[in-house]
Design an enzyme around this catalytic site. Structure first.
Site, short mmCIF file in Angstrom:
data_model
loop_
_atom_site.label_atom_id
_atom_site.label_comp_id
_atom_site.label_asym_id
_atom_site.label_seq_id
_atom_site.Cartn_x
_atom_site.Cartn_y
_atom_site.Cartn_z
N HIS A 112 0.83 -1.20 0.00
CA HIS A 112 0.00 0.00 0.00
C HIS A 112 0.87 1.25 0.00
CE1 HIS A 112 -3.94 1.95 0.76
NE2 HIS A 112 -3.20 2.86 1.38
N CYS B 213 -0.74 7.55 1.58
CA CYS B 213 -1.66 8.56 1.06
C CYS B 213 -2.21 9.33 2.26
CB CYS B 213 -2.79 7.93 0.25
SG CYS B 213 -4.04 9.12 -0.33
N CYS C 26 -10.00 9.82 -3.50
CA CYS C 26 -9.38 8.58 -3.95
C CYS C 26 -9.98 7.44 -3.14
CB CYS C 26 -7.86 8.62 -3.76
SG CYS C 26 -7.34 8.78 -2.03
N CYS D 45 -7.96 5.23 -1.46
CA CYS D 45 -6.83 4.69 -0.70
C CYS D 45 -7.21 4.28 0.71
CB CYS D 45 -5.69 5.70 -0.67
SG CYS D 45 -5.03 6.10 -2.31
N GLN E 89 -9.31 1.14 0.67
CA GLN E 89 -8.46 0.02 0.26
C GLN E 89 -7.58 -0.46 1.40
OE1 GLN E 89 -6.28 1.05 -3.38
NE2 GLN E 89 -7.51 -0.46 -4.44
N THR F 220 -6.28 12.51 -13.38
CA THR F 220 -5.13 12.39 -12.48
C THR F 220 -3.81 12.20 -13.23
OG1 THR F 220 -4.21 11.10 -10.64
CG2 THR F 220 -5.60 9.90 -12.19
N ASP G 11 3.72 7.66 -13.06
CA ASP G 11 3.92 6.89 -11.84
C ASP G 11 5.42 6.80 -11.59
OD1 ASP G 11 4.05 5.03 -9.76
OD2 ASP G 11 2.42 3.80 -10.55
N ARG H 61 6.77 5.80 -8.55
CA ARG H 61 7.04 5.03 -7.34
C ARG H 61 8.15 4.00 -7.55
NH1 ARG H 61 1.00 3.06 -6.09
NH2 ARG H 61 1.06 3.00 -8.38
N THR I 256 -4.15 -6.13 -5.59
CA THR I 256 -3.91 -4.93 -6.39
C THR I 256 -4.75 -4.99 -7.66
OG1 THR I 256 -2.23 -3.55 -7.46
CG2 THR I 256 -1.94 -5.93 -7.63
#
Length: 273
Positions: free
Chosen positions: A120, A123, A134, A136, A139, A185, A197, A199, A221
């Site tokens: 995860h 956020c 969102c 998040c 989730q 987004t 992205d 990350r 996911t």
């Protein structure tokens, strides 16, 4: 945190009164004026509406993101260099200098041949404030519930430094303003000159290697890129488990954009927010 804004977007935010600078006494000062040696000031971005799910009243809050002006000036040259060099992992260097990741071991997953796992991304707005822009927060909560009710439990890996798909809270605040102006987004990231992205999942892969110990892992996911990135870091035994939760009128457009950009979210998942 990642603090660089595209100069054109930054100027527009200043002109719109959405980006201001205040001194240590809270007085507005010129955003572009050089600071005197030792002078402290904050750059403030907002307001940004956040419909909240925390509490019984569930109000719509106005969110302001604040960062020290010195931090903004220090990273601009580095951000330009990283953009020229390219690469998903490079932008994460600006947000993860002291990123502390967490692993929650729930139940007895060491006894399972295929433990349930959630990686995860942090956020603040969703996980902490309960923003419904969102999914998040839901989730995260759903992942904990699913792992806790699984026969033998599993692992929740909470990745620091992943705010806004790796761009940091300051730039994420700017993307929210761009989204409110009509962009989705991903378009908002690109308007700021940032990756879709950025990350870095290398630490997550290391943790999966350690806790997974070569076993098959059922990864919750909807993002196939997360699977690809983890496999690229040597985690081959991954089975994707669908993880849709928190569908809401406030985040429906955001989730539709995710679906259009490749997330494994079915149309029926979004039909009854």
């Amino acid at each position: 945190m990642f603090t660089y804004l595209n100069p054109e977007v930054r100027r527009q935010l200043i002109d719109d009164g959405k980006l201001v600078r205040i001194d240590s006494a809270g007085h507005p000062v010129a955003v572009d004026a050089p600071l005197a040696e030792g002078q402290r000031a904050l750059n403030v971005l907002g307001p940004i509406p956040l419909p909240l799910s925390r509490g019984t009243e569930q109000p719509v809050a106005s969110w302001y993101a604040a960062v020290r002006s010195t931090e903004l000036s220090e990273v601009e040259s580095l951000a330009s260099t990283l953009r020229e060099r390219g690469g998903q992992h490079l932008f994460s260097e600006l947000v993860s200098s002291i990123a502390v990741n967490s692993v929650l071991v729930i139940g007895e997953p060491e006894k399972s041949e295929a433990p349930l796992v959630r990686v995860h991304s942090s956020c603040l707005t969703g996980d902490v404030f309960g923003s419904r822009r969102c999914e998040c927060g839901p989730q995260l909560e759903a992942a904990i519930d699913r792992i806790a009710t699984d026969e033998q439990g599993g692992y929740l890996i909470y990745m620091a430094g992943h705010e806004g798909r790796g761009i940091g809270l300051w730039a994420k605040a700017a993307t929210y303003l761009l989204q409110d102006a009509g962009e989705d987004t991903y378009q908002a990231n690109r308007s700021l000159g940032l990756p879709d992205d950025s990350r870095d999942f290398s630490d997550a892969a290391t943790l999966l290697h350690y806790f997974g110990a070569g076993r098959k892992l059922r990864l919750m996911t909807n993002n196939p890129k997360k699977i690809e990135d983890l496999r690229a870091f040597g985690v081959p035994n991954l089975e994707r488990v669908k993880h849709v939760s928190g569908v809401d009128d406030c985040n429906l457009r955001y989730l539709q954009a995710k679906r259009q950009w490749g997330h494994r979210i079915d149309e029926e998942d979004l039909s009854n927010p």
